[in-house]
Design an enzyme around this catalytic site. Structure first.
Site, short mmCIF file in Angstrom:
data_model
loop_
_atom_site.label_atom_id
_atom_site.label_comp_id
_atom_site.label_asym_id
_atom_site.label_seq_id
_atom_site.Cartn_x
_atom_site.Cartn_y
_atom_site.Cartn_z
N TYR A 14 0.84 -1.20 0.00
CA TYR A 14 0.00 0.00 0.00
C TYR A 14 0.88 1.25 0.00
O TYR A 14 0.70 2.15 -0.82
CB TYR A 14 -0.90 -0.07 1.24
CG TYR A 14 -1.70 1.16 1.56
CD1 TYR A 14 -3.02 1.27 1.14
CD2 TYR A 14 -1.17 2.19 2.33
CE1 TYR A 14 -3.79 2.38 1.47
CE2 TYR A 14 -1.93 3.31 2.66
CZ TYR A 14 -3.22 3.40 2.23
OH TYR A 14 -3.98 4.49 2.55
N ASP A 38 -11.58 8.22 6.47
CA ASP A 38 -10.32 8.96 6.57
C ASP A 38 -10.60 10.45 6.62
O ASP A 38 -10.92 11.05 5.59
CB ASP A 38 -9.42 8.63 5.38
CG ASP A 38 -8.02 9.20 5.51
OD1 ASP A 38 -7.76 9.97 6.45
OD2 ASP A 38 -7.19 8.87 4.66
#
Length: 120
Positions: A14, A38
């Site tokens: 990632y 987020d």
């Protein structure tokens, strides 16, 4: 359940894909119906297209990730990493907690950071 090693490798992939500017590689780590929050407290972003748009925009803004320590596993289906997001003009210190499915794909990402974690 995925192994700790698999989860840690996925989180490293990632970071690497993010820093390489490859949102499609990041999205490939997620399930098709994954959800990201987020930061935690914001409305969730769900599904591959929305998640790809989120990462495309973050990468286009010049963000880069630097791990602040080793990626952490768990005895369950989660792994976490503490890192700094370097965006032009600011830094954000964050901890992401990823939840995995039985096939080792990310089903949920919860980003923990708040106003006190932003440095300008």
């Amino acid at each position: 359940m995925p192994t700790q090693d698999h989860m840690k490798q996925t989180l490293q992939a990632y970071v690497d894909a993010f820093n390489a500017g490859d949102p499609k590689a990041i999205v490939a780590l997620y399930t098709d119906d994954a959800v990201i929050e987020d930061p935690v407290g914001n409305p969730p972003i769900a599904g591959g297209a929305a998640i790809e748009e989120f990462y495309t925009n973050a990468i286009a803004g010049g963000a880069k990730l630097t791990l602040d320590g080793p990626i952490r596993g768990s005895h369950g289906d989660r792994a976490a990493m503490a890192f700094t997001v370097d965006v032009p003009g600011m830094k954000i210190r964050a901890i992401d907690v990823m939840t995995f499915d039985a096939d080792g794909k990310i089903v949920r990402m919860d980003a923990h950071w708040g106003p006190d974690d932003i440095e300008t």
